[in-house]
Every structure is written in structure tokens, then in C-alpha cells.
Design an enzyme around this catalytic site. Structure first.
Site, PDB file in Angstrom:
ATOM      1  N   ASP A  79       0.818  -1.211   0.000  1.00 37.36           N
ATOM      2  CA  ASP A  79       0.000   0.000   0.000  1.00 37.36           C
ATOM      3  C   ASP A  79       0.853   1.262   0.000  1.00 37.36           C
ATOM      4  O   ASP A  79       0.615   2.184  -0.766  1.00 37.36           O
ATOM      5  CB  ASP A  79      -0.975  -0.008   1.195  1.00 37.36           C
ATOM      6  CG  ASP A  79      -0.304  -0.278   2.548  1.00 37.36           C
ATOM      7  OD1 ASP A  79       0.940  -0.438   2.599  1.00 37.36           O
ATOM      8  OD2 ASP A  79      -1.019  -0.339   3.558  1.00 37.36           O
ATOM      9  N   ASP A  98       6.962   3.952   3.242  1.00 36.70           N
ATOM     10  CA  ASP A  98       7.153   4.991   4.242  1.00 36.70           C
ATOM     11  C   ASP A  98       8.654   5.075   4.522  1.00 36.70           C
ATOM     12  O   ASP A  98       9.398   5.679   3.766  1.00 36.70           O
ATOM     13  CB  ASP A  98       6.320   4.612   5.471  1.00 36.70           C
ATOM     14  CG  ASP A  98       6.310   5.667   6.558  1.00 36.70           C
ATOM     15  OD1 ASP A  98       6.659   6.817   6.267  1.00 36.70           O
ATOM     16  OD2 ASP A  98       5.958   5.349   7.705  1.00 36.70           O
ATOM     17  N   VAL A 138      -2.045   8.546   6.854  1.00 37.82           N
ATOM     18  CA  VAL A 138      -3.225   8.460   5.988  1.00 37.82           C
ATOM     19  C   VAL A 138      -3.968   7.141   6.186  1.00 37.82           C
ATOM     20  O   VAL A 138      -3.376   6.136   6.588  1.00 37.82           O
ATOM     21  CB  VAL A 138      -2.848   8.629   4.495  1.00 37.82           C
ATOM     22  CG1 VAL A 138      -2.333  10.032   4.229  1.00 37.82           C
ATOM     23  CG2 VAL A 138      -1.820   7.586   4.050  1.00 37.82           C
TER      24      VAL A 138
HETATM   25  P1  IMP Z   1       7.734   1.213   6.075  1.00 38.33           P
HETATM   26  O1  IMP Z   1       8.279  -0.123   6.434  1.00 38.33           O
HETATM   27  O2  IMP Z   1       8.118   2.265   7.064  1.00 38.33           O
HETATM   28  O3  IMP Z   1       8.013   1.633   4.650  1.00 38.33           O
HETATM   29  O4  IMP Z   1       6.175   1.137   6.271  1.00 38.33           O
HETATM   30  C1  IMP Z   1       5.363   0.503   5.400  1.00 38.33           C
HETATM   31  C2  IMP Z   1       4.140   0.004   6.131  1.00 38.33           C
HETATM   32  O5  IMP Z   1       3.748   0.882   7.193  1.00 38.33           O
HETATM   33  C3  IMP Z   1       2.976  -0.021   5.180  1.00 38.33           C
HETATM   34  O6  IMP Z   1       2.830  -1.309   4.628  1.00 38.33           O
HETATM   35  C4  IMP Z   1       1.808   0.364   6.049  1.00 38.33           C
HETATM   36  O7  IMP Z   1       1.213  -0.801   6.584  1.00 38.33           O
HETATM   37  C5  IMP Z   1       2.369   1.131   7.205  1.00 38.33           C
HETATM   38  N1  IMP Z   1       2.158   2.599   7.050  1.00 38.33           N
HETATM   39  C6  IMP Z   1       3.097   3.536   6.815  1.00 38.33           C
HETATM   40  N2  IMP Z   1       2.570   4.760   6.735  1.00 38.33           N
HETATM   41  C7  IMP Z   1       1.234   4.586   6.924  1.00 38.33           C
HETATM   42  C8  IMP Z   1       0.130   5.503   6.932  1.00 38.33           C
HETATM   43  O8  IMP Z   1       0.230   6.730   6.748  1.00 38.33           O
HETATM   44  N3  IMP Z   1      -1.085   4.951   7.156  1.00 38.33           N
HETATM   45  C9  IMP Z   1      -1.282   3.615   7.346  1.00 38.33           C
HETATM   46  N4  IMP Z   1      -0.277   2.727   7.342  1.00 38.33           N
HETATM   47  C10 IMP Z   1       0.970   3.216   7.132  1.00 38.33           C
HETATM   48 MG    MG Z   2       0.813  -2.442   5.441  1.00 36.88          MG
END
Ligand code: IMP
Ligand code: MG
Length: 191
Positions: free
Chosen positions: A107, A110, A160
Site C-alpha cells: 500500500d 514509508d 493516511v
Molecule cells: P515502512 O516499512 O516504514 O516503509 O512502512 C510501510 C508500512 O507501514 C505499510 O505497509 C503500512 O502498513 C504502514 N504505514 C506507513 N505509513 C502509513 C500511513 O500513513 N497509514 C497507514 N499505514 C501506514
Molecule cells: Mg501495510
């Protein structure tokens, strides 16, 4: 009967239902053209659950390719808006992807930790190729140098929800993507 409007819990709509549909149709065409251009007629879609399920459901139907589907489940976020641990695979794929063309779909990108971890796990299974597709990119928060092969929208650094994205497992059924009102978040200061 009480009427509930989930939209009232949003401070702002970032991506409308119409914009999502339009961009997903474009992504479907781009992805189809990439694979057909390489004479690849079948891929394996790996969906990162739960967040990508709404996106994957719509995007898959725009692919003019044979596609097998599998899911992988990762935990790193608990019931709040900040990561509390390194991503951990809690349910792995069942298909044998050795020699297959894999498209990993999440999705949102981040910090990049989730996708980076999943890419290394899937690579170890020796697919013929591995590409990644994300709906949303929060470029500003990246801590890992990671870029997805396909990206729907770049968004600002806000928490979000909607269209599959949740806060404490809620709001996944919103048809658009929006910023949750700060007072509904926990901790409320991160918005
Ligand atoms: P990362 O490992 O920090 O890149 O985070 C990715 C995961 O964090 C995604 O698969 C989402 O499940 C969750 N995530 C990151 N930002 C958001 C947000 O703004 N809303 C909801 N879920 C988020
Ligand atoms: Mg996720």
C-alpha cells in the site's frame, strides 16, 4: 438507524476515489506493457496484507496478463501510527516462485523497511524477476534508499487511511485516501 460517515473522521482528502481509479488504470497498462514487452505472459502477484488488498483487487483486474496471487503478511506497526519494531514476516507465501516473474505490491512506502525486507526474502526464493509496486510514496520519511518499480502517488508526511490503509485496523473500507483527524490518532501529536 444511526448513520455513520467515516469521511467525517478525515481532516483532509488526499486522493479521491476518481483519482485512484484513473491512476490504477494507468498503472495496469504500464505494468502490462512492461511484461508483454519482454514476452512474459504470466506473473505472480504477491500482495502485502492487509494494507494492499483493496489496491491489489483493483489493480489485478487492470492487468492484461495471466496472474497468480499469493499473500505475505508482515507486522511492524501495532495499534498506533508509528513503527514499533523491525518488520517481521508472520505469514509467508505458499507458491513456489523460483523461476517466476514476481510483482510485489504494497500500500505505502514509508521508511522503506518493509519493502526492503520483503524484497530480500523473496529474492532468496530465486524468482526470474522481481518488481515492486506501491500505491503511495511518502518520500520524505525514507530511511532506506529504496525505490519501487511502480508508484501511484507521492504524498506528504501525514498519517493516511482509507482504500486499504488502516489506523488500528479501521478505515480500510473508506473509498478514498485521507488524513485522519489528529485527535483520532494515537499518539495524537504525530500527524
Ligand atoms: P515502512 O516499512 O516504514 O516503509 O512502512 C510501510 C508500512 O507501514 C505499510 O505497509 C503500512 O502498513 C504502514 N504505514 C506507513 N505509513 C502509513 C500511513 O500513513 N497509514 C497507514 N499505514 C501506514
Ligand atoms: Mg501495510
Amino acid at each position: 438507524m444511526t448513520q455513520i460517515s467515516l469521511m467525517d473522521d478525515l481532516a483532509e482528502i488526499l486522493v479521491s476515489e476518481e483519482a485512484l481509479a484513473e491512476r490504477i488504470a494507468e498503472l495496469g497498462e504500464e505494468i502490462t506493457n512492461h511484461y508483454l514487452g519482454k514476452d512474459i505472459e504470466e506473473i505472480v502477484v504477491v500482495a502485502v496484507t492487509n494494507g494492499s488488498i483493496v489496491f491489489v483487487a483493483d489493480l489485478m483486474r487492470k492487468l492484461k496478463l495471466h496472474a497468480r496471487l499469493d499473500c505475505i503478511r508482515v507486522s511492524s506497526y501495532r495499534d498506533d501510527t508509528q513503527p514499533v519494531s523491525e518488520p517481521e514476516i508472520i505469514d509467508n507465501i505458499r507458491l513456489n516462485i523460483a523461476g517466476e516473474h514476481v510483482l510485489l505490491i504494497d500500500d505505502i512506502l514509508d521508511t522503506g523497511s518493509t519493502l526492503q525486507k520483503l524484497v530480500s526474502v523473496l529474492r532468496a526464493m530465486k524468482p526470474a524477476s522481481l518488481r515492486t509496486c506501491i500505491l503511495l510514496d511518502k518520500e520524505g520519511r525514507r530511511t532506506k534508499t529504496y525505490r519501487a518499480s511502480y508508484s501511484g502517488f507521492t504524498i506528504p508526511e501525514a498519517f493516511v487511511v482509507g482504500y486499504g490503509l488502516d489506523f488500528a485496523e479501521r478505515y480500510r473500507n473508506l473509498p478514498c485516501i485521507g488524513v485522519l483527524r489528529p485527535e483520532l490518532q494515537n499518539p495524537p501529536e504525530w500527524c
